[in-house]
Every structure is written in structure tokens, then in C-alpha cells.
Motif scaffolding. Structure first.
Motif, short mmCIF file in Angstrom:
data_model
loop_
_atom_site.label_atom_id
_atom_site.label_comp_id
_atom_site.label_asym_id
_atom_site.label_seq_id
_atom_site.Cartn_x
_atom_site.Cartn_y
_atom_site.Cartn_z
N GLU A 145 0.84 -1.20 0.00
CA GLU A 145 0.00 0.00 0.00
C GLU A 145 0.88 1.26 0.00
OE1 GLU A 145 -3.52 1.61 -0.50
OE2 GLU A 145 -3.58 -0.45 0.24
N TYR A 146 1.90 1.23 0.84
CA TYR A 146 2.81 2.38 0.93
C TYR A 146 3.52 2.61 -0.40
CZ TYR A 146 7.24 4.72 1.86
OH TYR A 146 8.32 5.56 1.79
N LEU A 147 4.07 1.53 -0.99
CA LEU A 147 4.80 1.66 -2.24
C LEU A 147 3.91 2.15 -3.38
CD1 LEU A 147 7.06 -1.54 -2.18
CD2 LEU A 147 7.72 0.83 -1.73
N ALA A 148 2.67 1.68 -3.39
CA ALA A 148 1.75 2.12 -4.44
C ALA A 148 1.51 3.62 -4.34
CB ALA A 148 0.44 1.36 -4.34
N ALA A 149 1.29 4.12 -3.12
CA ALA A 149 1.06 5.56 -2.94
C ALA A 149 2.34 6.34 -3.22
CB ALA A 149 0.58 5.83 -1.51
N LEU A 150 3.47 5.82 -2.79
CA LEU A 150 4.74 6.50 -3.05
C LEU A 150 4.98 6.66 -4.54
CD1 LEU A 150 7.55 7.50 -1.94
CD2 LEU A 150 8.33 5.14 -2.25
N ALA A 151 4.78 5.60 -5.29
CA ALA A 151 5.00 5.65 -6.74
C ALA A 151 4.06 6.63 -7.41
CB ALA A 151 4.83 4.24 -7.33
N ARG A 152 2.87 6.78 -6.86
CA ARG A 152 1.89 7.66 -7.46
C ARG A 152 2.27 9.13 -7.28
NH1 ARG A 152 -2.15 6.12 -4.72
NH2 ARG A 152 -2.60 4.35 -6.08
N TYR A 153 2.86 9.48 -6.14
CA TYR A 153 3.10 10.89 -5.82
C TYR A 153 4.57 11.31 -5.97
CZ TYR A 153 -1.64 11.01 -4.01
OH TYR A 153 -3.02 10.95 -3.89
N ALA A 192 7.53 6.27 -11.34
CA ALA A 192 7.51 5.21 -12.34
C ALA A 192 8.82 4.45 -12.36
CB ALA A 192 7.19 5.79 -13.72
N THR A 193 9.93 5.16 -12.10
CA THR A 193 11.25 4.52 -12.07
C THR A 193 11.50 3.82 -10.74
OG1 THR A 193 12.08 6.26 -13.55
CG2 THR A 193 13.72 4.91 -12.39
N PRO A 250 9.56 -0.18 -9.62
CA PRO A 250 10.15 -1.51 -9.81
C PRO A 250 11.41 -1.73 -8.99
CG PRO A 250 10.54 -0.12 -11.73
CD PRO A 250 9.58 0.62 -10.86
N LEU A 251 12.08 -0.62 -8.60
CA LEU A 251 13.29 -0.76 -7.78
C LEU A 251 12.94 -1.09 -6.34
CD1 LEU A 251 15.39 2.28 -9.12
CD2 LEU A 251 15.52 -0.13 -9.82
N LEU A 252 11.87 -0.47 -5.86
CA LEU A 252 11.42 -0.70 -4.49
C LEU A 252 10.37 -1.80 -4.46
CD1 LEU A 252 11.12 3.01 -3.28
CD2 LEU A 252 12.97 1.40 -2.80
#
Length: 243
Positions: free
Chosen positions: A195-203, A208-209, A212-214
């Protein structure tokens, strides 16, 4: 990508994890350059990449798993003590059964010449046949009482075995609880990190880069969860002497 809500993942936690991801993303945490640097280091040394709030969640999970490990160990120690007591009661019942059987064999012994002699003036007036008959009646009564004592002692042995088997089942259930809770915790924290990673990637500007690294770090179950639980046989002592 947002993890679906389930009762095992409270809405309050889900919102907090999502909010943390949003805040970190807006503040460019972690920096893309730092993530790449750590990734390069891990390529050479091995390990999984985890940064920032991921580490916080993993440390929190580790603490909770340690608490469950202690509870698991205490549960096994208590079970060992309790089953040892059951084994002692089984052994006591078996010894008592052995004594009762000896008494039964003694009661079955043929009448001796000493037993067939008169014991008082009245018996002195009886003929030998009557005296033997009286002694045989008394012997049969002794055998009957001794046999009843053997049956009661055998029942106690079986009862002690049944009590131990019931205790083993109870301890199995109690022992499985920490492992079940550990699995649920691992699943919960996997979802929290997702959940955290999904929100982090969004904001995050470089989301986008970064995404996949995290990637989700592997969270293995502790050894004490995956190991096969071992218990002494539910039968305890051999049952062949309870026949």
C-alpha cells in the motif's frame, strides 16, 4: 496499484500507510539517486533493497514476531511440564495395576495345608470336605475382589492415557496459535508495504522509475513457525500392560 481492503488490514492502517506514501512521494523520499546507489551496493553484497518507511514497517514486524516467538517458546515449555506430569500419573497408574495383578495372582494360588487346618473350636468339629468348601468359598471371594481391583486399576490407566491425549490436543491448539498469528502478521505487513509503495510511486516525481526498484521485499516466516512441531506420543507409556 492499491491493496484491496480486508478485515485483516484495518482501514485506519491502510489510510495511514497510504498517507505516508503520499507524503514521502511529495517530499521526494527516497531520492532516486540514493535508491540506485543502495541497489548497486546490494548487487555486490547481496540482500534486498528496503528504504525509509519500508524499514520502519519491517522493524515493527520483527518486534511483533519476536514477541510471538517468546510466547511460542513459553507455550512449548508449559506443554512439556504438563505432559511430564501426565506421564508420571500414567506411570503411577501402571505401577498400581502391576501391584493389583500380583495380588490377583496371589489370590488365585491353591489353598495350602496351613489354610485347610481348623482355626477355631467350631471348625475343629467340621469334616475335611466342609472345611475345604468353606475355604474355597473364601478364596473365590478374594479372587473376585482382587479381579475387581485389577479392572479398576486398568480403567485408571486408560483414563490417564485419555487425559494425556486430551492435553496433547489442547497444547497442539495453543502451540499453533502463535504460528497462525505470525503468518497473519507477515501477510498484513506485506500488504502495508504494498500500500505504501503504491502511494509512493503515485506521488513521487520519479515514481515510475522507483516502483520496480522498491519491489516488495521477501518476508520469510520465522523458523519456529515453519518447523514441524514435535510432541511425545499421545499414548505416553505403552498400552499393552493395560490389557
Amino acid at each position: 496499484m492499491v491493496a484491496s481492503a480486508e478485515p485483516s488490514y484495518p482501514t485506519s492502517l491502510q489510510r495511514a500507510d497510504r498517507r505516508r506514501g503520499q507524503l514521502d512521494g511529495e517530499q521526494r523520499i527516497p531520492a532516486l539517486a540514493e535508491v540506485r546507489r543502495q541497489q548497486q551496493a546490494l548487487t555486490e553484497t547481496g540482500g534486498q533493497l528496503a528504504v525509509g518507511y519500508q524499514l520502519v514497517l519491517l522493524a515493527e514486524l520483527d518486534e511483533k514476531l519476536n514477541e510471538l516467538s517468546i510466547a511460542h517458546r513459553r507455550t512449548h515449555q508449559a506443554a512439556a511440564v504438563d505432559l511430564s506430569r501426565h506421564d508420571e500419573r500414567i506411570e503411577q497408574a501402571r505401577n498400581d495395576l502391576g501391584r493389583k495383578r500380583e495380588q490377583l495372582e496371589a489370590a488365585k494360588a491353591p489353598l495350602t495345608e496351613e489354610e485347610l487346618r481348623p482355626r477355631n473350636p467350631e471348625e475343629a468339629r467340621w469334616d475335611a470336605e466342609m472345611l475345604r468348601h468353606r475355604r474355597e468359598v473364601a478364596r473365590s471371594r478374594r479372587i473376585k475382589l482382587a479381579q475387581e481391583s485389577v479392572d479398576d486399576a486398568r480403567d485408571r490407566v486408560e483414563q490417564r492415557h485419555a487425559e494425556r491425549a486430551a492435553a496433547v490436543r489442547q497444547h497442539d491448539e495453543a502451540s499453533a496459535e502463535p504460528g497462525t498469528r505470525a503468518r497473519r502478521l507477515v501477510e498484513l505487513y506485506q500488504r502495508r508495504i504494498a500500500e505504501y509503495l503504491a502511494a509512493l510511486a503515485r506521488y513521487h516525481p520519479a515514481g515510475a522509475t522507483l516502483y520496480p526498484l522498491l519491489s516488495m521485499p521477501e518476508i520469510p516466516l520465522p523458523d519456529w513457525v515453519t518447523e514441524t512441531a514435535h510432541h511425545p506420543p499421545t499414548a505416553g507409556a505403552r498400552r499393552d500392560d493395560a490389557r
